[in-house]
Scaffold this motif. Structure first.
Motif, mmCIF file in Angstrom:
data_model
loop_
_atom_site.group_PDB
_atom_site.id
_atom_site.type_symbol
_atom_site.label_atom_id
_atom_site.label_comp_id
_atom_site.label_asym_id
_atom_site.label_seq_id
_atom_site.Cartn_x
_atom_site.Cartn_y
_atom_site.Cartn_z
ATOM 1 N N ILE A 546 0.835 -1.210 0.000
ATOM 2 C CA ILE A 546 0.000 0.000 0.000
ATOM 3 C C ILE A 546 0.864 1.253 0.000
ATOM 4 O O ILE A 546 0.607 2.209 -0.751
ATOM 5 C CB ILE A 546 -0.963 -0.012 1.212
ATOM 6 N N ALA A 547 1.911 1.271 0.821
ATOM 7 C CA ALA A 547 2.805 2.431 0.860
ATOM 8 C C ALA A 547 3.519 2.601 -0.484
ATOM 9 O O ALA A 547 3.719 3.731 -0.955
ATOM 10 C CB ALA A 547 3.816 2.287 1.989
ATOM 11 N N ARG A 548 3.900 1.463 -1.102
ATOM 12 C CA ARG A 548 4.554 1.551 -2.426
ATOM 13 C C ARG A 548 3.592 2.141 -3.440
ATOM 14 O O ARG A 548 3.977 2.957 -4.288
ATOM 15 C CB ARG A 548 5.012 0.160 -2.882
ATOM 16 N N LEU A 549 2.334 1.742 -3.352
ATOM 17 C CA LEU A 549 1.309 2.265 -4.254
ATOM 18 C C LEU A 549 1.183 3.779 -4.110
ATOM 19 O O LEU A 549 0.975 4.502 -5.087
ATOM 20 C CB LEU A 549 -0.034 1.588 -3.942
ATOM 21 N N CYS A 619 -7.116 4.384 1.607
ATOM 22 C CA CYS A 619 -5.822 4.902 2.067
ATOM 23 C C CYS A 619 -5.165 5.744 0.985
ATOM 24 O O CYS A 619 -4.485 6.733 1.275
ATOM 25 C CB CYS A 619 -4.891 3.750 2.449
ATOM 26 N N VAL A 620 -5.348 5.312 -0.260
ATOM 27 C CA VAL A 620 -4.749 5.997 -1.405
ATOM 28 C C VAL A 620 -5.818 6.160 -2.476
ATOM 29 O O VAL A 620 -6.489 5.188 -2.839
ATOM 30 C CB VAL A 620 -3.561 5.186 -1.982
ATOM 31 N N GLU A 621 -5.984 7.383 -2.953
ATOM 32 C CA GLU A 621 -6.937 7.635 -4.042
ATOM 33 C C GLU A 621 -6.167 7.956 -5.311
ATOM 34 O O GLU A 621 -5.238 8.766 -5.306
ATOM 35 C CB GLU A 621 -7.867 8.796 -3.682
ATOM 36 N N LYS A 622 -6.564 7.292 -6.408
ATOM 37 C CA LYS A 622 -5.897 7.502 -7.692
ATOM 38 C C LYS A 622 -6.896 7.994 -8.735
ATOM 39 O O LYS A 622 -8.098 7.712 -8.654
ATOM 40 C CB LYS A 622 -5.271 6.196 -8.181
#
Length: 662
Positions: A546-549, A619-622
């Motif tokens: 997730i952090a890499r993403l 957590c991450v929005e793209k």
């Protein structure tokens, strides 16, 4: 160092002073009861006694932390709540000398985070004193006497006296922030112990087989757990390297392998030679005499016989080490039965001097109150037995090794034997159960899918090396089935193959209650659904990705941990956080009962709780079109990091090596 020593001395003095005051107060209370003085004085003394107990316990824990010299411990919330409610219950019910304090995890969210369920038990104790009180009234008295605490948000009384406890989010957040800054730490232990663990224990001249799997895996996990909490650990490999079987084998080698003094046959041939020698020993009287003669020569350390014996031991030892290397087993000191030969003489002499041995049919035996069948310490021919070597071993571990806690990881079939050994050691005055802890941790049998003892199709015992090789093959097939060989580098694929193969074998064992038998099934182990290592390893790699993403590296996460708070606003964030902070409770429970499956159940619960969180909490929005990262929720990313760190620690305790890409 001087400051630490000074603090230790200061805390020790305080603890001793507090304990002395508690003892004095107890004497005063007893006198007050005898003289039937007024209740006001009684209440004051009980209150002071409860406070002193609480303060003394806190000082002892602080002292333990100083002595272990660890930078921090992870707080055990349940233990803290027990201390808080103990103080309240002692204050509310002064006439009860040792009232029960039961704080458990709530079974449903509507009942809060924890529950204190002591009211009904207290009611029974009061009834025995001729007093009547409804459980709900008792619960109200407990709540009314609760001290101020930064842990508890609120309490509610439900039903017939259950006290529902709600934990402050700010308190949980502070624990998680500490984990992010300092890493995952163990719960505090009362004091650092010398722990001696007996495990694995294969036989020289024989290959390790599936029967050695459980002792090796369970014992290694105990060793890792004890080291994690700060204990001084000595792992011992009590190999079978002495006795009549070696006389048989060497006598047979003299006929079949003439250069036995300069070179040993390979392990496979040794095992075949051993089987042949056993047949000859049982059917050939002349050979039996030669075998006994070789035993005498071995015991008298005749050079050629000792040289042959050492060669046999070295070949076996090298084969064992190959298996240990595959399973990542380290710090296991070989100390076979031969080590205790001279000590057995001393043990027999001591037991005789203490009047514990009795003559029976030419034997010297030792009766215990555990069994009507005695331990045979000296045979009628003057020889020693397994009972003798085990008595010598427990004495050596307690006295020479100064063991505070002995753990024997041996199958369930030896249960009565070890009960007798422990009872005999206590009768000999070698240890007091109030000062030393000695455990036999029995385990069940590994079964095949036919629910019978796990064997090859030809009925032979499964060699451990073959089992591990099959695991490697199966795990590689599974990874290729998922086309991971197209995504990973050759080095990453090799690491993933080993992680899955060995991890699945270990986890399949440890995830079952050790006292139960379990069915060995590669298909089930490698299934990435359900409570398996495959599922957990995949879950771990997903969390790490997730952090890499988000294009957030490790240094950025560490920096964020100093400035950002863990996000706990969403119900699923809160549920995950509460699961994470239970880690020290799980560790403390295992230290009490030595059941490692509890840790496996926690890991599975943590992974499924994380999945619930991740499914609804972005957590991450793209950008859907470009794939570009639009927004990173750092508070949630930190929650992911804590989850990964605690899972990694759990894997480490189990002896499993996770990978970041799989």
């Amino acid at each position: 160092m001087a400051d630490t020593d000074g603090k230790i001395a200061e805390f020790t003095a305080k603890v001793e002073k507090q304990e002395a005051e508690v003892a004095a107060l107890k004497n005063q209370l007893a006198q007050i009861r005898r003289d039937q003085e007024n209740n006001a004085q009684l209440e004051k003394l009980y209150t002071e006694n409860a406070k002193l107990k609480y303060q003394a316990n806190q000082l002892k824990r602080t002292l333990a932390e100083e002595q272990s010299r660890k930078p921090a411990h992870m707080l055990n919330i349940q233990r803290q709540l027990v201390d808080i409610f103990s103080l309240s219950i002692h204050k509310a019910f002064l006439t009860l000398a040792d009232p029960p304090v039961m704080v458990t995890l709530s079974t449903q969210e509507k009942f809060g985070d924890y529950q204190c369920n002591s009211a009904m038990s207290i009611g029974q104790l009061l009834k025995a004193q001729g007093k009547k009180a409804a459980p709900r009234e008792i619960a109200q008295a407990v709540v009314s006497n609760l001290p101020e605490s930064g842990i508890i948000e609120k309490v509610e009384i439900a039903g017939p006296g259950f006290i529902n406890i709600h934990i402050r989010k700010s308190f949980v957040s502070s624990i998680l922030s500490t984990v992010l800054r300092e890493g995952v730490k163990p719960p505090p232990v009362d004091r650092k112990l010398r722990v001696v663990i007996d495990y694995s224990s294969p036989n020289i001249a024989k290959e390790m087989h599936v029967g050695h799997l459980r002792s090796t895996i369970i014992g290694d996990s105990f060793s890792r757990l004890m080291k994690f909490v700060g204990h001084d650990v000595l792992g011992l490999n009590h190999v079978g390297d002495w006795g009549t079987q070696f006389g048989m084998l060497i006598a047979h080698l003299q006929d079949k392998f003439p250069n036995y003094v300069s070179v040993s046959p390979p392990i496979g041939d040794l095992q075949a030679f051993y089987k042949e020698s056993k047949v000859r020993f049982d059917n050939d009287e002349e050979f039996k005499k030669r075998a006994y003669s070789c035993v005498v020569k071995l015991q008298s350390r005749e050079p050629d016989i000792i040289k042959a014996w050492n060669l046999i031991c070295d070949v076996s030892r090298n084969e064992f080490q190959k298996v240990y290397n595959q399973l990542d087993i380290h710090d296991l000191l070989e100390r076979g039965e031969s080590f205790y030969q001279d000590r057995m003489v001393q043990v027999v002499k001591e037991l005789e001097e203490k009047g514990l041995l009795k003559e029976e049919e030419g034997r010297k035996v030792l009766f215990t109150d555990v069994s009507s069948v005695p331990l045979t310490v000296v045979k009628s021919d003057g020889g020693y037995t397994y009972d003798t070597s085990d008595m010598a071993a427990i004495r050596q571990r307690l006295e020479e090794e100064r063991g505070d806690w002995l753990i024997y990881v041996v199958d369930s079939g030896q249960g009565l034997h070890f009960q007798c050994i422990f009872a005999a050691a206590q009768a000999a005055g070698w240890y007091d159960v109030k000062r030393k802890r000695v455990d036999h941790t029995p385990f069940g049998v590994v079964l095949g899918e036919d629910k019978k003892k796990f064997k090859t199709r030809s009925g032979e015992t499964v060699r451990l090396s073959d089992l591990l090789e099959e695991g490697l093959k199966r795990s590689l097939d599974k990874l290729k089935e998922k086309e991971r060989d197209k995504e990973l580098t050759p080095e990453e694929l090799d690491a993933a193959q080993k992680a899955v193969a060995y991890g699945c074998i270990k986890y399949a064992d440890l995830s079952h209650s050790r006292t139960n038998d379990y069915v060995f099934s590669f298909d089930r182990m490698l299934d990435d659904r359900g409570n398996t290592a495959a599922y957990l390893l995949y879950a771990y790699t997903r969390i790490r990705s997730i952090a890499r993403l988000a294009n957030v590296d490790e240094s950025s996460l560490k920096k964020a941990a100093q400035t950002s708070e863990v996000s706990l606003d969403h119900p699923k964030e809160w549920k995950l956080a509460k699961c994470l902070v239970r880690f020290p409770e799980i560790i403390s429970k295992i230290l009490e009962d030595l059941y490692m499956h509890t840790l496996c159940e926690f890991m599975y619960e943590l992974s499924t709780t994380f999945t619930e969180f991740y499914d609804v909490c972005y957590c991450v929005e793209k950008d859907r079109k470009t794939g570009e990262v639009i927004k990173v929720n750092m508070g949630r990313l930190l929650l992911c990091e804590v989850t990964a760190s605690i899972l990694a620690t759990c894997f480490s305790i189990l002896g499993i090596s996770p990978v970041n890409r799989m």
